[in-house]
Scaffold this motif. Sequence first.
Motif, PDB file in Angstrom:
ATOM      1  N   LYS A 269     -10.269 -51.677  22.823  1.00 50.09           N
ATOM      2  CA  LYS A 269     -11.397 -51.441  23.729  1.00 50.09           C
ATOM      3  C   LYS A 269     -10.936 -50.907  25.080  1.00 50.09           C
ATOM      4  O   LYS A 269     -11.663 -50.168  25.739  1.00 50.09           O
ATOM      5  CB  LYS A 269     -12.173 -52.746  23.927  1.00 50.09           C
ATOM      6  CG  LYS A 269     -12.847 -53.286  22.682  1.00 50.09           C
ATOM      7  CD  LYS A 269     -14.199 -52.639  22.460  1.00 50.09           C
ATOM      8  CE  LYS A 269     -15.220 -53.115  23.488  1.00 50.09           C
ATOM      9  NZ  LYS A 269     -16.548 -52.534  23.247  1.00 50.09           N
ATOM     10  N   ALA A 270      -9.731 -51.270  25.497  1.00 54.38           N
ATOM     11  CA  ALA A 270      -9.212 -50.811  26.782  1.00 54.38           C
ATOM     12  C   ALA A 270      -8.725 -49.374  26.736  1.00 54.38           C
ATOM     13  O   ALA A 270      -8.342 -48.828  27.766  1.00 54.38           O
ATOM     14  CB  ALA A 270      -8.073 -51.728  27.243  1.00 54.38           C
ATOM     15  N   GLY A 271      -8.708 -48.770  25.543  1.00 56.03           N
ATOM     16  CA  GLY A 271      -8.422 -47.347  25.479  1.00 56.03           C
ATOM     17  C   GLY A 271      -7.224 -46.927  24.679  1.00 56.03           C
ATOM     18  O   GLY A 271      -6.930 -45.721  24.594  1.00 56.03           O
ATOM     19  N   ALA A 272      -6.485 -47.861  24.088  1.00 59.37           N
ATOM     20  CA  ALA A 272      -5.360 -47.462  23.246  1.00 59.37           C
ATOM     21  C   ALA A 272      -5.868 -46.620  22.081  1.00 59.37           C
ATOM     22  O   ALA A 272      -6.943 -46.870  21.523  1.00 59.37           O
ATOM     23  CB  ALA A 272      -4.621 -48.696  22.721  1.00 59.37           C
ATOM     24  N   GLY A 273      -5.085 -45.608  21.674  1.00 57.51           N
ATOM     25  CA  GLY A 273      -5.523 -44.722  20.606  1.00 57.51           C
ATOM     26  C   GLY A 273      -5.592 -45.403  19.256  1.00 57.51           C
ATOM     27  O   GLY A 273      -6.468 -45.107  18.442  1.00 57.51           O
ATOM     28  N   LEU A 274      -4.668 -46.284  19.010  1.00 57.48           N
ATOM     29  CA  LEU A 274      -4.712 -47.092  17.794  1.00 57.48           C
ATOM     30  C   LEU A 274      -3.949 -48.386  18.037  1.00 57.48           C
ATOM     31  O   LEU A 274      -3.071 -48.454  18.907  1.00 57.48           O
ATOM     32  CB  LEU A 274      -4.149 -46.358  16.585  1.00 57.48           C
ATOM     33  CG  LEU A 274      -2.663 -46.015  16.510  1.00 57.48           C
ATOM     34  CD1 LEU A 274      -2.278 -45.711  15.071  1.00 57.48           C
ATOM     35  CD2 LEU A 274      -2.338 -44.799  17.373  1.00 57.48           C
ATOM     36  N   VAL A 275      -4.315 -49.386  17.292  1.00 55.06           N
ATOM     37  CA  VAL A 275      -3.729 -50.717  17.444  1.00 55.06           C
ATOM     38  C   VAL A 275      -3.378 -51.257  16.066  1.00 55.06           C
ATOM     39  O   VAL A 275      -4.177 -51.147  15.126  1.00 55.06           O
ATOM     40  CB  VAL A 275      -4.692 -51.696  18.162  1.00 55.06           C
ATOM     41  CG1 VAL A 275      -4.056 -53.079  18.279  1.00 55.06           C
ATOM     42  CG2 VAL A 275      -5.074 -51.163  19.537  1.00 55.06           C
ATOM     43  N   THR A 276      -2.189 -51.827  15.985  1.00 55.15           N
ATOM     44  CA  THR A 276      -1.748 -52.455  14.747  1.00 55.15           C
ATOM     45  C   THR A 276      -1.397 -53.909  15.013  1.00 55.15           C
ATOM     46  O   THR A 276      -0.757 -54.221  16.019  1.00 55.15           O
ATOM     47  CB  THR A 276      -0.495 -51.752  14.188  1.00 55.15           C
ATOM     48  OG1 THR A 276      -0.825 -50.406  13.854  1.00 55.15           O
ATOM     49  CG2 THR A 276       0.036 -52.460  12.948  1.00 55.15           C
ATOM     50  N   ILE A 277      -1.835 -54.787  14.134  1.00 56.20           N
ATOM     51  CA  ILE A 277      -1.366 -56.169  14.165  1.00 56.20           C
ATOM     52  C   ILE A 277      -0.198 -56.278  13.197  1.00 56.20           C
ATOM     53  O   ILE A 277      -0.314 -55.939  12.012  1.00 56.20           O
ATOM     54  CB  ILE A 277      -2.478 -57.151  13.778  1.00 56.20           C
ATOM     55  CG1 ILE A 277      -3.487 -57.283  14.924  1.00 56.20           C
ATOM     56  CG2 ILE A 277      -1.895 -58.530  13.439  1.00 56.20           C
ATOM     57  CD1 ILE A 277      -4.615 -58.263  14.652  1.00 56.20           C
ATOM     58  N   ALA A 278       0.936 -56.726  13.724  1.00 56.24           N
ATOM     59  CA  ALA A 278       2.112 -56.985  12.894  1.00 56.24           C
ATOM     60  C   ALA A 278       2.120 -58.471  12.562  1.00 56.24           C
ATOM     61  O   ALA A 278       2.278 -59.314  13.451  1.00 56.24           O
ATOM     62  CB  ALA A 278       3.380 -56.592  13.640  1.00 56.24           C
ATOM     63  N   ALA A 279       1.945 -58.790  11.295  1.00 55.96           N
ATOM     64  CA  ALA A 279       1.749 -60.184  10.882  1.00 55.96           C
ATOM     65  C   ALA A 279       2.709 -60.553   9.763  1.00 55.96           C
ATOM     66  O   ALA A 279       3.138 -59.700   8.979  1.00 55.96           O
ATOM     67  CB  ALA A 279       0.314 -60.391  10.406  1.00 55.96           C
ATOM     68  N   PRO A 280       3.037 -61.850   9.654  1.00 62.07           N
ATOM     69  CA  PRO A 280       3.776 -62.302   8.476  1.00 62.07           C
ATOM     70  C   PRO A 280       2.997 -61.949   7.214  1.00 62.07           C
ATOM     71  O   PRO A 280       1.756 -61.910   7.217  1.00 62.07           O
ATOM     72  CB  PRO A 280       3.858 -63.823   8.672  1.00 62.07           C
ATOM     73  CG  PRO A 280       3.666 -64.032  10.136  1.00 62.07           C
ATOM     74  CD  PRO A 280       2.736 -62.949  10.585  1.00 62.07           C
ATOM     75  N   ASP A 281       3.704 -61.691   6.150  1.00 58.75           N
ATOM     76  CA  ASP A 281       3.040 -61.291   4.909  1.00 58.75           C
ATOM     77  C   ASP A 281       1.973 -62.305   4.494  1.00 58.75           C
ATOM     78  O   ASP A 281       0.901 -61.935   4.019  1.00 58.75           O
ATOM     79  CB  ASP A 281       4.087 -61.135   3.801  1.00 58.75           C
ATOM     80  CG  ASP A 281       3.494 -60.497   2.560  1.00 58.75           C
ATOM     81  OD1 ASP A 281       3.104 -59.322   2.633  1.00 58.75           O
ATOM     82  OD2 ASP A 281       3.403 -61.202   1.531  1.00 58.75           O
ATOM     83  N   ALA A 282       2.256 -63.590   4.727  1.00 55.02           N
ATOM     84  CA  ALA A 282       1.303 -64.632   4.334  1.00 55.02           C
ATOM     85  C   ALA A 282       0.048 -64.643   5.198  1.00 55.02           C
ATOM     86  O   ALA A 282      -0.941 -65.289   4.839  1.00 55.02           O
ATOM     87  CB  ALA A 282       1.984 -66.001   4.402  1.00 55.02           C
TER      88      ALA A 282
END
Length: 490
Positions: A269-282
């Motif tokens: 929402k603050a304007g980043a072009g894309l955002v990824t969540i890096a999460a444990p596989d589980a």
Amino acid sequence: MSHQLSHLLLTPAEMAAVDAAAAASGIDSFGLMERAGAAAAAAALCLHAGALRFVVLCGPGNNGGDAYVAARHLQEGGAPVVLFHLADPSRLMGDAARAKAGCALRGEPLHLYSPEIGDVVIDGLFGAGLGRDVPADVRAVIDRVAEAGLPVLAIDLPSGLDGRTGRVLGAAFRASNTITFMTRKPGHLLMPGRELCGELEVFDIGIPARIIRAEASGVIAENRPDAWKGVLPAEQLETHKYKRGHLVVFSGEADKTGAARMSAISGLKAGAGLVTIAAPDAAIAANAAHLTAVMLHAIDDAADLEDWLTDKRLQTFVLGPGFGIGARARAFVSSLAERRLVLDADGISSFKDDPQQLFDLFGGEPRLVLTPHEGEFSRLFPDIGSDDALGKVDKALAAARRANAAIVYKGADTVIAAPDGRALINTNAPAWLATAGSGDVLAGIIGGLLAQGLPAFEAAAAGVWLHGEAAHRAGKGLTAEELAAHVLPL
């Protein structure tokens, strides 16, 4: 307040230098005192037209001089006025002595004041120049006025407040209104000073802006768009998502994923072009159930992260919200040492046993933003946090220099500090922003701005300001999810 000076905050020492420079330039210093006292009297009459008695408390310096002028104007205007003085008024010097001589009221010693129903207290005892605890007789009067519940109009700053730090020096008046002159001081904005000042009015008594600017260090200012809008990226018609930045937010385990999602949504929402969540596989499934516009990438350990970081487009990260405290967090931060990083919450606490390990990772151009609340600050900077000689701005600046990072020292009076000595005090955050998850949203906003190319300090300052604006839009009773939904880009 002059628009030209509206963003400046002058310390008491800087304001004293302004007064001296104004006098040296040929400006009549007593004329300035006359205008200050007249402004105080006018404010008293406007705010308290029904007062049964104005009680003017006059101190031993120029703040007392302003009060003597105010008392004279009130008396000449036909208002009921009594006057009480601290110390021997015959020992007044300079303009204060002249102000006393021009006031026909016969004062009494301060300790004789006994509050009465209908009193309005005009506090001209110390102003912003106090550097020690208030004397016992002043403390006693402060206590009596508070017990009686009387309205107080403070001249310059409620007596007992430190004008640089906003701290209470033993005891301080709680003013309903404060009138100060030309510019505000840090103590007007820092807690508890901001609350004790009540409604603040800045009155122009005629000191030229050029003199004020010449004496103002500019080190401390209010956090306003003017402080950082010059580094905002220009809007371009021909752009794509990677040009607007890719933000990565690290998620915690499957039962601790919500904080990362709030950060991620806020960064988007603050304007980043894309955002990824890096999460444990589980934790991928738990995150995927709640996400649409935010991408997911599985990262279980530092080796996975190192492999992923071969993609040089990955430059900006948020680590901490819901992540967990421990060696895994420290290992991830070590892998990110050459990237831009917002370190929050669990990420900060993971370095409590060896903060220098963190600081040593981020040399060179500042690219680390730390967002500690009071407890986290004390864990990361225990000696600075426990130094009672330092105010909040001083502590934030010392921490920023040590960590080579932008520091967001959170609270009702959040301070943003840079290693180069700049500091901003935030004022736009409403009380209802203090809610669970609010800090996760802030970390994401700052990350989103970093991803768009803002320098660390400016991204931190703009992020704090956007956070406050989002809270106003969301309104009272907001939840962190609602707060994130109300974030707007700059």
